[in-house]
Motif scaffolding. Sequence first.
Motif, PDB file in Angstrom:
ATOM      1  N   TYR A 111       0.830  -1.213   0.000  1.00 31.77           N
ATOM      2  CA  TYR A 111       0.000   0.000   0.000  1.00 31.77           C
ATOM      3  C   TYR A 111       0.859   1.255   0.000  1.00 31.77           C
ATOM      4  O   TYR A 111       1.942   1.278   0.598  1.00 31.77           O
ATOM      5  N   ILE A 112       0.313   2.300  -0.633  1.00 33.11           N
ATOM      6  CA  ILE A 112       0.895   3.636  -0.589  1.00 33.11           C
ATOM      7  C   ILE A 112      -0.216   4.597  -0.198  1.00 33.11           C
ATOM      8  O   ILE A 112      -1.330   4.518  -0.727  1.00 33.11           O
ATOM      9  N   LEU A 113       0.089   5.511   0.721  1.00 34.18           N
ATOM     10  CA  LEU A 113      -0.854   6.543   1.148  1.00 34.18           C
ATOM     11  C   LEU A 113      -0.389   7.900   0.641  1.00 34.18           C
ATOM     12  O   LEU A 113       0.818   8.151   0.538  1.00 34.18           O
ATOM     13  N   VAL A 114      -1.334   8.771   0.358  1.00 31.64           N
ATOM     14  CA  VAL A 114      -0.993  10.125  -0.075  1.00 31.64           C
ATOM     15  C   VAL A 114      -2.087  11.092   0.372  1.00 31.64           C
ATOM     16  O   VAL A 114      -3.266  10.748   0.406  1.00 31.64           O
ATOM     17  N   LEU A 115      -1.659  12.286   0.738  1.00 26.73           N
ATOM     18  CA  LEU A 115      -2.574  13.395   0.974  1.00 26.73           C
ATOM     19  C   LEU A 115      -2.371  14.326  -0.211  1.00 26.73           C
ATOM     20  O   LEU A 115      -1.284  14.906  -0.368  1.00 26.73           O
ATOM     21  N   ARG A 123      -6.268   9.160 -11.020  1.00 23.91           N
ATOM     22  CA  ARG A 123      -5.915   8.801 -12.399  1.00 23.91           C
ATOM     23  C   ARG A 123      -4.931   7.637 -12.465  1.00 23.91           C
ATOM     24  O   ARG A 123      -4.838   6.963 -13.492  1.00 23.91           O
ATOM     25  N   VAL A 124      -4.178   7.423 -11.368  1.00 22.20           N
ATOM     26  CA  VAL A 124      -3.228   6.305 -11.348  1.00 22.20           C
ATOM     27  C   VAL A 124      -3.628   5.263 -10.308  1.00 22.20           C
ATOM     28  O   VAL A 124      -2.804   4.477  -9.854  1.00 22.20           O
ATOM     29  N   GLY A 125      -4.918   5.264  -9.929  1.00 21.03           N
ATOM     30  CA  GLY A 125      -5.442   4.193  -9.102  1.00 21.03           C
ATOM     31  C   GLY A 125      -5.672   4.490  -7.631  1.00 21.03           C
ATOM     32  O   GLY A 125      -6.180   3.636  -6.908  1.00 21.03           O
ATOM     33  N   TYR A 126      -5.313   5.668  -7.160  1.00 20.91           N
ATOM     34  CA  TYR A 126      -5.553   5.996  -5.747  1.00 20.91           C
ATOM     35  C   TYR A 126      -7.045   6.206  -5.524  1.00 20.91           C
ATOM     36  O   TYR A 126      -7.748   6.697  -6.399  1.00 20.91           O
ATOM     37  N   ARG A 127      -7.502   5.812  -4.345  1.00 13.25           N
ATOM     38  CA  ARG A 127      -8.904   6.007  -3.979  1.00 13.25           C
ATOM     39  C   ARG A 127      -8.959   6.402  -2.507  1.00 13.25           C
ATOM     40  O   ARG A 127      -7.958   6.282  -1.794  1.00 13.25           O
ATOM     41  N   MET A 146      -5.795   9.539   0.404  1.00 16.48           N
ATOM     42  CA  MET A 146      -6.025   8.412  -0.494  1.00 16.48           C
ATOM     43  C   MET A 146      -4.997   7.309  -0.304  1.00 16.48           C
ATOM     44  O   MET A 146      -3.938   7.525   0.280  1.00 16.48           O
ATOM     45  N   ALA A 147      -5.329   6.151  -0.839  1.00 14.59           N
ATOM     46  CA  ALA A 147      -4.440   4.994  -0.768  1.00 14.59           C
ATOM     47  C   ALA A 147      -4.493   4.246  -2.094  1.00 14.59           C
ATOM     48  O   ALA A 147      -5.477   4.307  -2.825  1.00 14.59           O
ATOM     49  N   LEU A 148      -3.408   3.540  -2.347  1.00  7.93           N
ATOM     50  CA  LEU A 148      -3.308   2.681  -3.516  1.00  7.93           C
ATOM     51  C   LEU A 148      -2.903   1.290  -3.043  1.00  7.93           C
ATOM     52  O   LEU A 148      -1.921   1.153  -2.303  1.00  7.93           O
ATOM     53  N   ARG A 149      -3.677   0.287  -3.418  1.00  6.92           N
ATOM     54  CA  ARG A 149      -3.297  -1.102  -3.148  1.00  6.92           C
ATOM     55  C   ARG A 149      -2.440  -1.555  -4.318  1.00  6.92           C
ATOM     56  O   ARG A 149      -2.869  -1.511  -5.470  1.00  6.92           O
TER      57      ARG A 149
END
Length: 169
Positions: A111-115, A123-127, A146-149
């Motif tokens: 996982y990657i997290l972002v604010l 657009r690159v899969g974060y939700r 948001m996070a990306l699996r």
Amino acid sequence: MRIRQEREQDYPEIHRLVKEAFAAAEHADGNEQDLVEALRRGPAYLPELALVAEEGGVLAGHILLTRASVGGVPVLALAPLSVRPEFQRQGVGTALMREAHRIARALGYDYILVLGSEDYYPRVGYRPAEELGVTVPEGFPSANFMALRLREGAEPLSGGVVYPPEFGL
């Protein structure tokens, strides 16, 4: 465009790049370049996930992912992603993220997290991170956290984020 790991001799240019990239950003605090330097000195720093994009010998962009955790599960925090103003809207940020995602997956992260921008990162899969079981930190707008699996079948997340102390959270 060439994407590679940052090198020590790049640090002054990366400092300028990050400062320029966030100079006109709506939600910037003006200290993003200092955060990069602080994270580099801390234990959460992963040199493999500190990348630059070069275009014609010029550093066009930079991305940094560092260690964090959610409910004891190791994750990565993306902060910051920086693209020089003259290179924005040309795919530099997307290319940096895709390469960082590839490396993170190879390193075993799920996982990657972002604010960040709720218009850009999906657009690159974060939700929304809440959809993946992550508690939104107090003061963070849920639409922007948001996070990306990275891998299907990844261990589910549940709980709050523990960021490196350099984030000041």
